[in-house]
Design an enzyme around this catalytic site. Structure first.
Site, PDB file in Angstrom:
ATOM      1  N   GLY A  86      -7.876  95.530  71.105  1.00 51.30           N
ATOM      2  CA  GLY A  86      -8.052  94.827  72.169  1.00 51.30           C
ATOM      3  C   GLY A  86      -8.505  95.626  73.541  1.00 51.30           C
ATOM      4  O   GLY A  86      -8.799  96.716  73.605  1.00 51.30           O
ATOM      5  N   CYS A  87      -9.254  94.828  74.302  1.00 50.08           N
ATOM      6  CA  CYS A  87      -9.888  95.469  75.495  1.00 50.08           C
ATOM      7  C   CYS A  87      -9.742  94.292  76.582  1.00 50.08           C
ATOM      8  O   CYS A  87      -8.779  93.645  76.589  1.00 50.08           O
ATOM      9  CB  CYS A  87     -11.562  95.699  75.024  1.00 50.08           C
ATOM     10  N   GLN A  88     -10.775  94.438  77.408  1.00 47.56           N
ATOM     11  CA  GLN A  88     -10.739  93.531  78.739  1.00 47.56           C
ATOM     12  C   GLN A  88     -10.880  92.071  78.201  1.00 47.56           C
ATOM     13  O   GLN A  88     -10.142  91.231  78.691  1.00 47.56           O
ATOM     14  CB  GLN A  88     -11.483  94.187  79.750  1.00 47.56           C
ATOM     15  N   GLY A  90     -12.691  91.179  74.967  1.00 44.65           N
ATOM     16  CA  GLY A  90     -12.892  91.047  73.600  1.00 44.65           C
ATOM     17  C   GLY A  90     -14.245  91.383  73.063  1.00 44.65           C
ATOM     18  O   GLY A  90     -14.518  91.362  71.841  1.00 44.65           O
ATOM     19  N   TYR A 115      -7.460  91.382  77.069  1.00 46.64           N
ATOM     20  CA  TYR A 115      -6.488  91.441  78.166  1.00 46.64           C
ATOM     21  C   TYR A 115      -6.427  90.344  79.173  1.00 46.64           C
ATOM     22  O   TYR A 115      -5.507  89.689  79.693  1.00 46.64           O
ATOM     23  CB  TYR A 115      -6.407  92.729  78.921  1.00 46.64           C
TER      24      TYR A 115
END
Length: 152
Positions: A86-88, A90, A115
């Site tokens: 995961g990141c901020q 996608g 996120y």
């Protein structure tokens, strides 16, 4: 599939939504957060099995790929591990997931929406409180602010 009917041998990235990701990371999967350390410290997915390895770094010239990403990942995870990336939002996680698959990881999924979607769903988060500064309003009673003649 190419124009000659030749299929790519690259594994395809699987993207799952945050609801599915939440269920997996609360049971069997490791959550790999590929945001910067600064983003991670501001708040991250609340789970026991979480690793933060930035996929990219912010520089004055813009974002650049972490050249040590694969090395750091292999020191933290095994190729047999079940991993949700995961990141901020996608995007970085999509690229990182592709890199993991190219590295030989078998059970890796991208968390679509990142996120941001995690927060929209009001799922549990953690933040690094050590670097957070709090300001509390101070109420000063009028009688304490100015001494009376009796106090002088």
């Amino acid at each position: 599939m190419g124009s000659l009917g030749i299929e790519s041998s690259k594994p395809e990235v699987v993207t799952i939504d945050v609801v599915a990701a939440k269920g997996l990371i609360q049971t069997t999967h490791v959550y790999l957060d590929v945001r910067t350390v600064e983003e991670f410290e501001k708040g991250h997915v609340d789970t026991v099995k979480i690793i933060n390895i930035p996929y990219m770094f912010n520089t004055p010239e813009g974002r650049v790929k972490n050249q040590e990403f694969r090395k750091e990942l292999l020191s933290a995870c095994k190729k047999e591990d079940h991993v949700i990336v995961g990141c901020q939002s996608g995007v970085r996680s999509l690229y990182a997931t592709a890199d993991l698959l190219a590295e030989g990881f078998k059970d890796v999924s991208n968390m679509g929406g990142g996120y941001v979607d995690w927060l929209k769903n009001e799922f549990p988060v953690k933040a690094s409180l050590a670097k957070t500064e709090y300001e509390f309003p101070v109420k000063v009673e009028a009688s304490l602010a100015k001494p009376s003649l009796d106090q002088l």
